[in-house]
Design a protein around this motif. Structure first.
Motif, PDB file in Angstrom:
ATOM      1  N   GLY A 158      -8.808  21.178 -13.419  1.00 21.43           N
ATOM      2  CA  GLY A 158      -7.324  20.056 -13.400  1.00 21.43           C
ATOM      3  C   GLY A 158      -7.426  19.307 -11.964  1.00 21.43           C
ATOM      4  N   PHE A 159      -7.013  18.101 -12.854  1.00 21.11           N
ATOM      5  CA  PHE A 159      -6.824  16.829 -11.996  1.00 21.11           C
ATOM      6  C   PHE A 159      -6.244  15.935 -12.052  1.00 21.11           C
ATOM      7  CE2 PHE A 159      -9.576  12.667 -11.300  1.00 21.11           C
ATOM      8  CZ  PHE A 159      -8.869  12.473 -10.183  1.00 21.11           C
ATOM      9  N   ASP A 160      -4.877  15.629 -11.642  1.00 15.66           N
ATOM     10  CA  ASP A 160      -4.289  14.058 -11.734  1.00 15.66           C
ATOM     11  C   ASP A 160      -3.943  13.677 -10.882  1.00 15.66           C
ATOM     12  OD1 ASP A 160      -2.687  12.595 -13.267  1.00 15.66           O
ATOM     13  OD2 ASP A 160      -1.605  14.297 -14.330  1.00 15.66           O
ATOM     14  N   ILE A 161      -3.125  12.727 -10.601  1.00 18.38           N
ATOM     15  CA  ILE A 161      -2.629  12.024 -10.095  1.00 18.38           C
ATOM     16  C   ILE A 161      -0.981  12.177  -9.464  1.00 18.38           C
ATOM     17  CG2 ILE A 161      -2.565   9.318  -8.874  1.00 18.38           C
ATOM     18  CD1 ILE A 161      -4.762  10.490  -8.444  1.00 18.38           C
ATOM     19  N   VAL A 162      -0.294  12.223  -8.387  1.00 16.55           N
ATOM     20  CA  VAL A 162       1.027  12.422  -8.204  1.00 16.55           C
ATOM     21  C   VAL A 162       1.365  11.377  -7.163  1.00 16.55           C
ATOM     22  CG1 VAL A 162       1.317  14.719  -9.207  1.00 16.55           C
ATOM     23  CG2 VAL A 162       0.959  14.023  -7.180  1.00 16.55           C
ATOM     24  N   THR A 163       2.323  10.859  -7.256  1.00 24.77           N
ATOM     25  CA  THR A 163       3.730  10.196  -6.250  1.00 24.77           C
ATOM     26  C   THR A 163       3.459  11.001  -5.227  1.00 24.77           C
ATOM     27  OG1 THR A 163       4.316   8.798  -8.112  1.00 24.77           O
ATOM     28  CG2 THR A 163       5.120   8.573  -5.917  1.00 24.77           C
ATOM     29  N   THR A 164       4.462  11.855  -5.643  1.00 25.50           N
ATOM     30  CA  THR A 164       4.636  13.029  -4.889  1.00 25.50           C
ATOM     31  C   THR A 164       4.461  14.964  -4.927  1.00 25.50           C
ATOM     32  OG1 THR A 164       7.561  13.525  -5.262  1.00 25.50           O
ATOM     33  CG2 THR A 164       7.006  11.836  -3.480  1.00 25.50           C
ATOM     34  N   GLU A 165       4.058  15.443  -3.717  1.00 30.43           N
ATOM     35  CA  GLU A 165       4.402  16.849  -4.628  1.00 30.43           C
ATOM     36  C   GLU A 165       5.254  17.904  -4.254  1.00 30.43           C
ATOM     37  OE1 GLU A 165       0.561  18.811  -2.697  1.00 30.43           O
ATOM     38  OE2 GLU A 165       0.854  17.385  -1.199  1.00 30.43           O
ATOM     39  N   SER A 166       6.184  17.072  -5.462  1.00 32.19           N
ATOM     40  CA  SER A 166       7.498  17.921  -5.567  1.00 32.19           C
ATOM     41  C   SER A 166       7.262  18.602  -7.234  1.00 32.19           C
ATOM     42  CB  SER A 166       8.291  16.706  -6.269  1.00 32.19           C
ATOM     43  OG  SER A 166       7.551  16.241  -8.066  1.00 32.19           O
TER      44      SER A 166
ATOM     45  N   VAL B 158       0.481  -1.015  -0.115  1.00 30.25           N
ATOM     46  CA  VAL B 158      -0.068   0.421  -0.124  1.00 30.25           C
ATOM     47  C   VAL B 158       0.993   0.705   0.252  1.00 30.25           C
ATOM     48  CG1 VAL B 158      -1.556   0.571   0.556  1.00 30.25           C
ATOM     49  CG2 VAL B 158      -1.708  -0.797   1.128  1.00 30.25           C
ATOM     50  N   VAL B 159       0.845   2.257  -1.151  1.00 27.47           N
ATOM     51  CA  VAL B 159       1.461   3.208  -1.154  1.00 27.47           C
ATOM     52  C   VAL B 159       0.748   4.202  -1.119  1.00 27.47           C
ATOM     53  CG1 VAL B 159       3.385   2.925  -2.571  1.00 27.47           C
ATOM     54  CG2 VAL B 159       1.445   3.271  -3.235  1.00 27.47           C
ATOM     55  N   ASN B 160       1.203   5.918  -1.312  1.00 33.31           N
ATOM     56  CA  ASN B 160       0.406   6.837  -0.726  1.00 33.31           C
ATOM     57  C   ASN B 160       0.572   7.678  -2.043  1.00 33.31           C
ATOM     58  OD1 ASN B 160      -0.915   6.830   1.853  1.00 33.31           O
ATOM     59  ND2 ASN B 160       0.927   7.205   2.778  1.00 33.31           N
ATOM     60  N   VAL B 161      -0.851   8.456  -2.699  1.00 29.75           N
ATOM     61  CA  VAL B 161      -0.385   8.813  -3.936  1.00 29.75           C
ATOM     62  C   VAL B 161      -1.258  10.319  -3.692  1.00 29.75           C
ATOM     63  CG1 VAL B 161      -0.074   7.049  -5.795  1.00 29.75           C
ATOM     64  CG2 VAL B 161      -2.401   7.856  -4.714  1.00 29.75           C
ATOM     65  N   THR B 162      -1.057  11.329  -4.614  1.00 31.74           N
ATOM     66  CA  THR B 162      -1.900  12.168  -4.375  1.00 31.74           C
ATOM     67  C   THR B 162      -2.550  13.075  -5.109  1.00 31.74           C
ATOM     68  OG1 THR B 162       0.157  13.180  -2.662  1.00 31.74           O
ATOM     69  CG2 THR B 162      -1.522  14.982  -3.725  1.00 31.74           C
ATOM     70  N   ALA B 163      -3.888  12.714  -4.923  1.00 37.57           N
ATOM     71  CA  ALA B 163      -4.918  13.479  -6.027  1.00 37.57           C
ATOM     72  C   ALA B 163      -4.561  15.121  -6.116  1.00 37.57           C
ATOM     73  CB  ALA B 163      -6.073  13.231  -5.626  1.00 37.57           C
TER      74      ALA B 163
ATOM     75  N   GLU C  12       8.777  19.450 -10.010  1.00 32.88           N
ATOM     76  CA  GLU C  12       8.794  18.858 -11.136  1.00 32.88           C
ATOM     77  C   GLU C  12       7.131  18.059 -11.156  1.00 32.88           C
ATOM     78  OE1 GLU C  12      10.762  17.491  -8.590  1.00 32.88           O
ATOM     79  OE2 GLU C  12      12.397  19.009  -9.614  1.00 32.88           O
ATOM     80  N   ALA C  13       5.946  17.695  -9.892  1.00 31.43           N
ATOM     81  CA  ALA C  13       5.363  17.326 -10.298  1.00 31.43           C
ATOM     82  C   ALA C  13       3.820  18.893 -10.349  1.00 31.43           C
ATOM     83  CB  ALA C  13       4.811  16.319  -8.963  1.00 31.43           C
ATOM     84  N   TRP C  14       4.383  18.935  -9.748  1.00 30.18           N
ATOM     85  CA  TRP C  14       2.866  20.569  -9.796  1.00 30.18           C
ATOM     86  C   TRP C  14       3.450  21.421 -10.530  1.00 30.18           C
ATOM     87  CZ3 TRP C  14      -0.467  21.433  -7.028  1.00 30.18           C
ATOM     88  CH2 TRP C  14      -0.986  20.616  -6.079  1.00 30.18           C
ATOM     89  N   THR C  15       4.462  21.448 -11.206  1.00 30.01           N
ATOM     90  CA  THR C  15       5.066  22.059 -12.581  1.00 30.01           C
ATOM     91  C   THR C  15       4.991  21.601 -12.995  1.00 30.01           C
ATOM     92  OG1 THR C  15       6.950  23.026 -11.517  1.00 30.01           O
ATOM     93  CG2 THR C  15       7.514  22.890 -14.836  1.00 30.01           C
TER      94      THR C  15
ATOM     95  N   GLY D 191       5.359  21.437  -0.220  1.00 31.27           N
ATOM     96  CA  GLY D 191       5.854  21.366  -1.478  1.00 31.27           C
ATOM     97  C   GLY D 191       6.772  22.341  -2.583  1.00 31.27           C
ATOM     98  N   GLY D 192       6.583  21.709  -4.138  1.00 32.01           N
ATOM     99  CA  GLY D 192       7.009  22.898  -5.034  1.00 32.01           C
ATOM    100  C   GLY D 192       6.174  24.025  -5.658  1.00 32.01           C
ATOM    101  N   ILE D 193       4.654  24.017  -4.843  1.00 31.41           N
ATOM    102  CA  ILE D 193       4.058  24.882  -5.774  1.00 31.41           C
ATOM    103  C   ILE D 193       4.055  26.542  -6.192  1.00 31.41           C
ATOM    104  CG2 ILE D 193       1.938  26.007  -4.985  1.00 31.41           C
ATOM    105  CD1 ILE D 193       0.456  23.385  -3.412  1.00 31.41           C
ATOM    106  N   LYS D 194       4.977  26.763  -5.030  1.00 31.08           N
ATOM    107  CA  LYS D 194       5.695  28.503  -4.931  1.00 31.08           C
ATOM    108  C   LYS D 194       6.439  28.066  -6.097  1.00 31.08           C
ATOM    109  CE  LYS D 194       6.208  30.857  -2.104  1.00 31.08           C
ATOM    110  NZ  LYS D 194       6.740  32.706  -0.719  1.00 31.08           N
ATOM    111  N   ALA D 195       7.213  27.198  -6.187  1.00 30.07           N
ATOM    112  CA  ALA D 195       8.514  27.417  -7.368  1.00 30.07           C
ATOM    113  C   ALA D 195       7.617  26.921  -8.636  1.00 30.07           C
ATOM    114  CB  ALA D 195       9.539  26.288  -7.203  1.00 30.07           C
ATOM    115  N   ALA D 196       7.152  25.759  -8.742  1.00 25.70           N
ATOM    116  CA  ALA D 196       5.880  25.850  -9.465  1.00 25.70           C
ATOM    117  C   ALA D 196       4.713  26.893 -10.167  1.00 25.70           C
ATOM    118  CB  ALA D 196       5.195  24.514  -9.605  1.00 25.70           C
ATOM    119  N   ILE D 197       4.896  28.148  -9.240  1.00 25.56           N
ATOM    120  CA  ILE D 197       4.227  28.793  -9.760  1.00 25.56           C
ATOM    121  C   ILE D 197       4.428  30.314 -10.043  1.00 25.56           C
ATOM    122  CG2 ILE D 197       2.567  30.659  -8.955  1.00 25.56           C
ATOM    123  CD1 ILE D 197       1.303  28.511  -6.632  1.00 25.56           C
ATOM    124  N   ALA D 198       6.376  29.619  -9.659  1.00 27.55           N
ATOM    125  CA  ALA D 198       7.335  31.378 -10.390  1.00 27.55           C
ATOM    126  C   ALA D 198       7.359  30.584 -11.918  1.00 27.55           C
ATOM    127  CB  ALA D 198       8.124  31.357  -9.159  1.00 27.55           C
TER     128      ALA D 198
END
Length: 351
Positions: free
Chosen positions: A139-147, A118-123, A149-152, A175-182
């Motif tokens: 938008g909607f997707d499944i990512v392994t980690t909130e990095s 059993v693993v954790n993923v993020t919607a 790269e994933a947010w970008t 996570g990497g939200i701010k960097a992805a937004i920038a």
């Protein structure tokens, strides 16, 4: 003659009379199917978990109550394929109702069985207000980690589908939200979720002092206009410093640009954009449905259930009262610092 069939609705079960035919059968799909995608998706996901032997005891009891014992794997696969096509259409649709001035993004963790564990993923979910003032899930997707790269990648996919005109992104700070937004939405400002900020601030303060400090900080967000808000920030920082909470005052001052980004936008929009509450409410509804499953048998099952729920929610928003006025959405934002910004004065005094 008519056969009586139980019809499960959101308000209870209704005995529905279905005519008997000499040949074939009659099922009023035009009545039963629309606006039931989320329920159908939940059924298929639970059935899939049950048939693959990965469901929990709680799900076992539920599927028996739902009569899923009578579904074969081929029937579940057929139902899933129909839903998957609808969800894919929803996820891939062009975003042509812009500009989308305000964008909320967040993630909801789910458990999935992969490779025998059993693993954790993020919607990850993006909600926006379109040019007509209506909310829609863009938008909607499944990512392994909130990095980062994933947010970008997620934000770039939204832009590729037509997302444009974003001026403010509201989210939490992990996570990497701010960097992805920038990187992707460089023209947009970032509004830190006030609810999460207050929760983080509470961890740095003794419990006995928190009610007083929380009341002071909340007063900043209750002001009627931009200058009054920033002026109140200065007064709160001064009061905290005098009360012996200089460290808390510093944290608040350092976060000012992020938690008060909403003040650059029309006052009419403040109640909607100064927190992440709309997204939090949506997340609660998602968790209410996904908690029934517990552990998903695959990532595709998560996409099916959450995607169907989000598609239905967007349909509901499309026929309800506008979230914001289309006219006020045309009001430009401020591009200068407020006259009452207290930081230069406070920093000079500290120096």
């Amino acid at each position: 003659m008519a056969a009586v069939s139980p019809w499960d609705t959101r308000v209870g079960t209704i005995d529905l009379a279905i005519p008997k035919l000499r040949e074939g059968s009659y099922r009023p799909d035009w009545l039963l199917v629309p606006r039931r995608r989320a329920e159908q998706a939940l059924t298929t996901v639970i059935a899939q978990a049950y048939l693959e032997g990965v469901s929990t005891r709680r799900v076992d009891d539920l599927v028996r109550a739902m009569g899923i014992d009578g579904l074969s794997k081929s029937e579940v696969s057929r139902m899933a394929a129909e839903l998957d096509a609808k969800v894919a259409e929803f996820r891939e649709r062009p975003l042509d109702a812009g500009p989308y001035r305000y964008l909320w993004i967040d993630g909801v963790t789910q458990k999935v069985r992969e490779g025998g564990r059993v693993v954790n993923v993020t919607a990850v979910i993006a909600t926006a207000v379109n040019a007509e003032g209506q909310r829609e899930i863009v938008g909607f997707d499944i990512v392994t980690t909130e990095s980062t790269e994933a947010w970008t990648a997620f934000l770039r996919a939204l832009v590729a589908r037509g997302l444009s005109g974003v001026e403010l992104v509201i989210s939490d700070a992990h996570g990497g939200i701010k960097a992805a937004i920038a990187a992707v939405l460089s023209e947009a400002s970032w509004q830190r979720c006030r609810t999460h900020f207050m929760a983080n601030l509470a961890t740095k303060i003794p419990k006995a002092s928190w009610p007083m400090i929380a009341a002071l900080v909340r007063s900043i967000f209750e002001q009627p206009d931009r200058d009054a808000t920033w002026n109140q920030l200065g007064e709160v920082v001064e009061k905290l410093t005098q009360a012996g909470f200089a460290d808390t005052a510093t944290v608040l001052l350092d976060a000012a640009d992020d938690v008060l980004a909403f003040t650059a936008f029309p006052v009419e929009h403040w109640p909607k954009i100064r927190s992440n509450n709309p997204q939090e409410r949506l997340n609660k509804e998602i968790r209410r449905r996904t908690d029934v499953v517990g552990i998903f048998p695959s990532r595709a099952a998560v996409i099916r259930l959450v995607g169907a729920l989000l598609a239905e929610q967007t349909d509901e928003w499309a026929i309800t009262k506008r979230y914001m006025s289309a006219e006020t959405l045309k009001t430009p934002r401020h591009h200068t610092t407020p006259d009452s910004d207290p930081r230069p004065t406070i920093e000079a005094a500290a120096g």
